[in-house]
Enzyme design. Structure first.
Site, PDB file in Angstrom:
ATOM      1  N   ASP A  78       0.818  -1.210   0.000  1.00 59.09           N
ATOM      2  CA  ASP A  78       0.000   0.000   0.000  1.00 59.09           C
ATOM      3  C   ASP A  78       0.852   1.260   0.000  1.00 59.09           C
ATOM      4  OD1 ASP A  78       0.769  -0.770   2.662  1.00 59.09           O
ATOM      5  OD2 ASP A  78      -0.575   0.775   3.432  1.00 59.09           O
ATOM      6  N   GLU A 145       0.175  -1.326   5.562  1.00 61.39           N
ATOM      7  CA  GLU A 145       1.211  -0.931   6.519  1.00 61.39           C
ATOM      8  C   GLU A 145       0.998   0.495   6.986  1.00 61.39           C
ATOM      9  OE1 GLU A 145       5.143   0.904   7.673  1.00 61.39           O
ATOM     10  OE2 GLU A 145       3.787   1.422   6.020  1.00 61.39           O
TER      11      GLU A 145
END
Length: 485
Positions: A78, A145
């Protein structure tokens, strides 16, 4: 047309440019998950995903390296999605547009996503290479994350087998990280009541923008401006001087980014409206003088706007503004053991109006669990005193340094061999997933390293081209000299 294909190492930049075409906001990684699984299938690589969306792709050792220990290479899929206000961009659909700017690669008005797209790209390049010496590879790609470490939290024992992990999510070339801070978020909620705009009041929209923003761990020590704190200074003053009423306050977006922009819609008696605008102009000049060295782009805008539908009740307005003013932001404690290292900090990340509630998001970090608890409780106390509802996220643990690490010795020797100088070995104040991995895999031996990134989590995010090649060479040399079983 490819923008980055001529850069070295070619395969890494090629895959990074491919990744830029795939939308991958935190918590919305379906497209990048499918992209990775399709990539594995195309190259006949063993792959699997877990329930949360983490992906593991495996590749056997190259000939002659079957007796080396398996390596786990790890990056997160991400990216932080931030853009300049004037840029039209949908992170759920649009492709990131990389741009070469001298010695750096950046993006056209948005975050670049090199955090941690460059790590993902390096793993893909390794998985498809046929001319690299390496042990058995287990390439781990985690989800979310940036906004909660969700993938690392949900990772189950046994998903991978290796006992040495290389985290490819660091931002300083020539530095090897062997520890990181733990963190927790503190959320404050204010319930407000809508009130009619007082008779004779006119509305003004006040904006603070042009700040650098940046990573709330790595860059919390730089004294950067916090748009929420700066705007709130003026609002509190106007409340006392002119009976200002607050209709809206919006600042910051990401829990782990120092807020760059904030705006508020206020009302004041019509006879005072020009005075307030003059005061804001003077305030802007004073704050420019205060911040111009570190924040040369700081900007203040005031404009008369239509009267809002409502303002919030006076008591909550007062409690909110006082709490934001009192809430600590920045470095709380420097490490007494490591000169120049931030031990504990807090970030006043965002202020949002949501239905009939105002939500203030803050984020605390510390390399000590006791320090994390202390700053968490300090922030919570401010909001409790203001009558807010306060809650905390579960938080995540830090990663305790191990200076005698086997893989650290390999990495240090490799860097010295390649570049004829010693790398810097240190801990990082930012949060990495490594601490969570240790909860499920307590035997792991880990380091984290990467190329040079700057201004991550902001539209100024950029990656230095030459350091990607240096980092790649370092990574390959570590794999070539990997420990035997």
């Amino acid at each position: 047309m490819s923008v980055l294909s001529h850069l070295k190492p070619e395969k890494v930049w090629q895959y990074f440019e491919d990744i830029c075409q795939v939308p991958r906001p935190s918590k919305q990684e379906d497209q990048i998950i499918e992209f990775l699984l399709d990539f594995a299938k195309k190259h006949n690589l063993e792959a699997k995903r877990d329930e949360i969306g983490n992906v593991l792709i495996k590749k056997p050792a190259s000939p002659g390296y079957e007796n080396r220990k398996t390596v786990v290479l790890q990056s997160h899929m991400d990216m932080v999605c931030e853009k300049n206000k004037e840029v039209e961009f949908d992170f759920n659909k649009d492709a990131i547009q990389p741009v070469i700017d001298g010695e750096w690669v950046t993006a056209n008005g948005t975050t670049l996503g090199a955090d941690d797209g460059i790590g993902v790209a390096a793993e893909m390049a390794l998985l498809t290479a046929d001319d690299i010496k390496h042990p058995a590879l287990e390439c781990l790609f985690t989800v979310d994350e940036e906004t909660g470490l969700t993938g690392a939290f949900a990772l189950q024992p046994g998903f991978f087998e290796g006992k040495i992990l290389l985290n490819l999510d660091s931002e300083d070339e020539g530095e090897i990280f062997i520890g990181c801070a733990g963190g927790i978020d503190t959320l404050a909620g204010f319930d407000y009541k809508k009130r009619e705009v007082p008779e004779g009041h006119k509305a003004i929209r006040l904006t603070v923008n042009g700040l650098k923003g940046g990573h709330s761990g790595d860059e919390i020590d730089k004294g950067l401006g916090n748009s929420n704190k700066i705007l709130n200074r003026f609002l509190l003053d106007m409340q006392e001087k002119f009976g200002m009423r607050l209709a809206h306050f919006d600042g910051g977006n990401m829990r782990n980014a120092i807020p760059r922009e904030a705006f508020a819609v206020i009302t004041v008696p019509s006879k005072n409206i020009d005075s307030v605008i003059e005061e804001y102009e003077a305030f802007g000049k004073a704050l420019f003088n205060e911040y111009h060295i570190i924040e040369p782009g700081i900007n203040f805008v005031s404009e008369k706007v239509d009267t809002p539908e409502f303002v919030i009740n006076k008591s909550v307005q007062r409690e909110l503004l006082l709490a934001i003013y009192a809430c600590p932001h920045g470095v709380h404690r420097w490490s007494p053991a490591i000169p120049g290292f931030v031990e504990t900090s807090t970030n006043l990340a965002s202020v949002k109006f949501k239905n009939d509630k105002i939500e203030v998001v803050t984020s605390q970090r510390s390399s000590l669990e006791s320090g994390k608890a202390d700053i968490r409780d300090m922030v919570a106390s401010v909001f409790h005193l203001a009558g807010a509802d306060v809650k905390h996220t579960d938080g995540y643990p830090g990663w305790e340094p191990k200076p005698d690490s086997e893989i650290l010795k390999v990495a240090e020797a490799s860097y010295k061999r390649l570049f004829d100088k010693d790398p810097v070995v240190r801990a990082i104040h930012a949060g990495l997933e490594c601490g969570l991995f240790l909860e499920k895999y307590p035997y792991l031996d880990m380091i984290s390293f990467g190329p040079q990134l700057r201004d991550v989590h902001s539209p100024d995010e950029r990656i230095e081209i030459r350091t990607v090649d240096m980092w790649w060479k370092h990574l390959l040399d570590i794999l070539e000299h990997f420990p035997e079983k």
